[in-house]
Design a protein around this motif. Structure first.
Motif, PDB file in Angstrom:
ATOM      1  N   ALA A   1       0.845  -1.191   0.000  1.00  0.00           N
ATOM      2  CA  ALA A   1       0.000   0.000   0.000  1.00  0.00           C
ATOM      3  C   ALA A   1       0.881   1.242   0.000  1.00  0.00           C
ATOM      4  CB  ALA A   1      -0.908   0.008   1.228  1.00  0.00           C
ATOM      5  N   GLY A   2       0.292   2.332  -0.370  1.00  0.00           N
ATOM      6  CA  GLY A   2       0.964   3.618  -0.295  1.00  0.00           C
ATOM      7  C   GLY A   2       2.250   3.662  -1.086  1.00  0.00           C
ATOM      8  N   GLU A   3       3.301   4.192  -0.475  1.00  0.00           N
ATOM      9  CA  GLU A   3       4.583   4.367  -1.159  1.00  0.00           C
ATOM     10  C   GLU A   3       5.212   3.031  -1.543  1.00  0.00           C
ATOM     11  OE1 GLU A   3       7.557   5.730  -3.257  1.00  0.00           O
ATOM     12  OE2 GLU A   3       5.851   6.953  -2.603  1.00  0.00           O
ATOM     13  N   ASP A   4       4.977   1.980  -0.777  1.00  0.00           N
ATOM     14  CA  ASP A   4       5.516   0.660  -1.141  1.00  0.00           C
ATOM     15  C   ASP A   4       4.936   0.203  -2.478  1.00  0.00           C
ATOM     16  OD1 ASP A   4       7.041   0.516   1.171  1.00  0.00           O
ATOM     17  OD2 ASP A   4       5.522  -0.606   2.267  1.00  0.00           O
ATOM     18  N   PHE A   5       3.632   0.395  -2.669  1.00  0.00           N
ATOM     19  CA  PHE A   5       2.987   0.019  -3.929  1.00  0.00           C
ATOM     20  C   PHE A   5       3.498   0.902  -5.066  1.00  0.00           C
ATOM     21  CE2 PHE A   5      -0.625   0.291  -6.958  1.00  0.00           C
ATOM     22  CZ  PHE A   5      -0.595  -1.029  -7.380  1.00  0.00           C
ATOM     23  N   ALA A   6       3.615   2.209  -4.817  1.00  0.00           N
ATOM     24  CA  ALA A   6       4.106   3.130  -5.840  1.00  0.00           C
ATOM     25  C   ALA A   6       5.531   2.749  -6.264  1.00  0.00           C
ATOM     26  CB  ALA A   6       4.057   4.564  -5.331  1.00  0.00           C
ATOM     27  N   ALA A   7       6.382   2.389  -5.305  1.00  0.00           N
ATOM     28  CA  ALA A   7       7.751   1.988  -5.616  1.00  0.00           C
ATOM     29  C   ALA A   7       7.764   0.699  -6.442  1.00  0.00           C
ATOM     30  CB  ALA A   7       8.560   1.808  -4.335  1.00  0.00           C
ATOM     31  N   PHE A   8       6.893  -0.238  -6.108  1.00  0.00           N
ATOM     32  CA  PHE A   8       6.790  -1.483  -6.872  1.00  0.00           C
ATOM     33  C   PHE A   8       6.401  -1.194  -8.318  1.00  0.00           C
ATOM     34  CE2 PHE A   8       3.954  -4.778  -8.549  1.00  0.00           C
ATOM     35  CZ  PHE A   8       4.850  -5.842  -8.631  1.00  0.00           C
ATOM     36  N   ILE A   9       5.411  -0.327  -8.511  1.00  0.00           N
ATOM     37  CA  ILE A   9       4.945   0.003  -9.865  1.00  0.00           C
ATOM     38  C   ILE A   9       6.071   0.681 -10.652  1.00  0.00           C
ATOM     39  CG2 ILE A   9       3.329   1.437 -11.190  1.00  0.00           C
ATOM     40  CD1 ILE A   9       2.143  -1.157  -9.986  1.00  0.00           C
ATOM     41  N   ARG A  10       6.792   1.611 -10.024  1.00  0.00           N
ATOM     42  CA  ARG A  10       7.910   2.271 -10.715  1.00  0.00           C
ATOM     43  C   ARG A  10       8.957   1.242 -11.143  1.00  0.00           C
ATOM     44  NH1 ARG A  10       6.964   6.168  -6.708  1.00  0.00           N
ATOM     45  NH2 ARG A  10       8.646   5.340  -5.413  1.00  0.00           N
ATOM     46  N   ALA A  11       9.277   0.311 -10.258  1.00  0.00           N
ATOM     47  CA  ALA A  11      10.270  -0.716 -10.582  1.00  0.00           C
ATOM     48  C   ALA A  11       9.786  -1.606 -11.728  1.00  0.00           C
ATOM     49  CB  ALA A  11      10.586  -1.558  -9.350  1.00  0.00           C
ATOM     50  N   GLU A  12       8.520  -1.966 -11.705  1.00  0.00           N
ATOM     51  CA  GLU A  12       7.962  -2.798 -12.778  1.00  0.00           C
ATOM     52  C   GLU A  12       7.976  -2.053 -14.108  1.00  0.00           C
ATOM     53  OE1 GLU A  12       6.486  -6.268 -12.739  1.00  0.00           O
ATOM     54  OE2 GLU A  12       8.092  -6.022 -11.286  1.00  0.00           O
ATOM     55  N   GLN A  13       7.628  -0.772 -14.092  1.00  0.00           N
ATOM     56  CA  GLN A  13       7.640   0.004 -15.326  1.00  0.00           C
ATOM     57  C   GLN A  13       9.049   0.055 -15.910  1.00  0.00           C
ATOM     58  OE1 GLN A  13       5.874   3.589 -13.708  1.00  0.00           O
ATOM     59  NE2 GLN A  13       3.958   3.204 -14.803  1.00  0.00           N
ATOM     60  N   SER A  14      10.027   0.280 -15.063  1.00  0.00           N
ATOM     61  CA  SER A  14      11.409   0.348 -15.516  1.00  0.00           C
ATOM     62  C   SER A  14      11.861  -0.994 -16.084  1.00  0.00           C
ATOM     63  CB  SER A  14      12.308   0.763 -14.355  1.00  0.00           C
ATOM     64  OG  SER A  14      13.656   0.753 -14.746  1.00  0.00           O
ATOM     65  N   LYS A  15      11.559  -2.063 -15.370  1.00  0.00           N
ATOM     66  CA  LYS A  15      11.956  -3.406 -15.809  1.00  0.00           C
ATOM     67  C   LYS A  15      11.344  -3.740 -17.157  1.00  0.00           C
ATOM     68  CE  LYS A  15       9.865  -7.046 -14.157  1.00  0.00           C
ATOM     69  NZ  LYS A  15       9.405  -8.099 -13.242  1.00  0.00           N
ATOM     70  N   TRP A  16      10.035  -3.544 -17.302  1.00  0.00           N
ATOM     71  CA  TRP A  16       9.367  -3.920 -18.537  1.00  0.00           C
ATOM     72  C   TRP A  16       9.716  -2.986 -19.683  1.00  0.00           C
ATOM     73  CZ3 TRP A  16       7.940  -8.560 -19.345  1.00  0.00           C
ATOM     74  CH2 TRP A  16       7.618  -9.374 -18.249  1.00  0.00           C
ATOM     75  N   LYS A  17      10.015  -1.736 -19.395  1.00  0.00           N
ATOM     76  CA  LYS A  17      10.459  -0.803 -20.439  1.00  0.00           C
ATOM     77  C   LYS A  17      11.744  -1.342 -21.066  1.00  0.00           C
ATOM     78  CE  LYS A  17      11.684   4.002 -21.261  1.00  0.00           C
ATOM     79  NZ  LYS A  17      13.075   4.337 -21.331  1.00  0.00           N
ATOM     80  N   THR A  18      12.675  -1.745 -20.229  1.00  0.00           N
ATOM     81  CA  THR A  18      13.946  -2.286 -20.711  1.00  0.00           C
ATOM     82  C   THR A  18      13.721  -3.558 -21.528  1.00  0.00           C
ATOM     83  OG1 THR A  18      15.114  -1.362 -18.812  1.00  0.00           O
ATOM     84  CG2 THR A  18      16.198  -3.173 -19.983  1.00  0.00           C
TER      85      THR A  18
END
Length: 70
Positions: free
Chosen positions: A43-60
């Motif tokens: 939840a909260g910032e933990d979820f936001a950090a997970f989404i940012r990491a996933e976006q970066s990973k899948w972008k690459t």
């Protein structure tokens, strides 16, 4: 779970609490497991950090694959 920008915090908090409670029910845990999934509760910032990491990973991955939208 995602919400539209500007959703009041009490609504987000209530939904998060209900989802968290549901994901702890043995029948739900078993169904998710049986279907080959895994549940986790962020939840909260933990979820936001997970989404940012996933976006970066899948972008690459997508860039390296050469996939393109037509």
């Amino acid at each position: 779970m995602f919400f539209p920008a500007g959703t009041p915090k009490p609504i987000v908090d209530r939904m998060q609490a209900e989802v968290s409670r549901t994901l702890q029910e043995p029948a739900v845990v078993e169904t998710i497991r049986r279907l080959g999934g895994a549940s986790f509760n962020l939840a909260g910032e933990d979820f936001a950090a997970f989404i940012r990491a996933e976006q970066s990973k899948w972008k690459t991955i997508i860039e390296q694959s050469g996939a393109r939208l037509d």
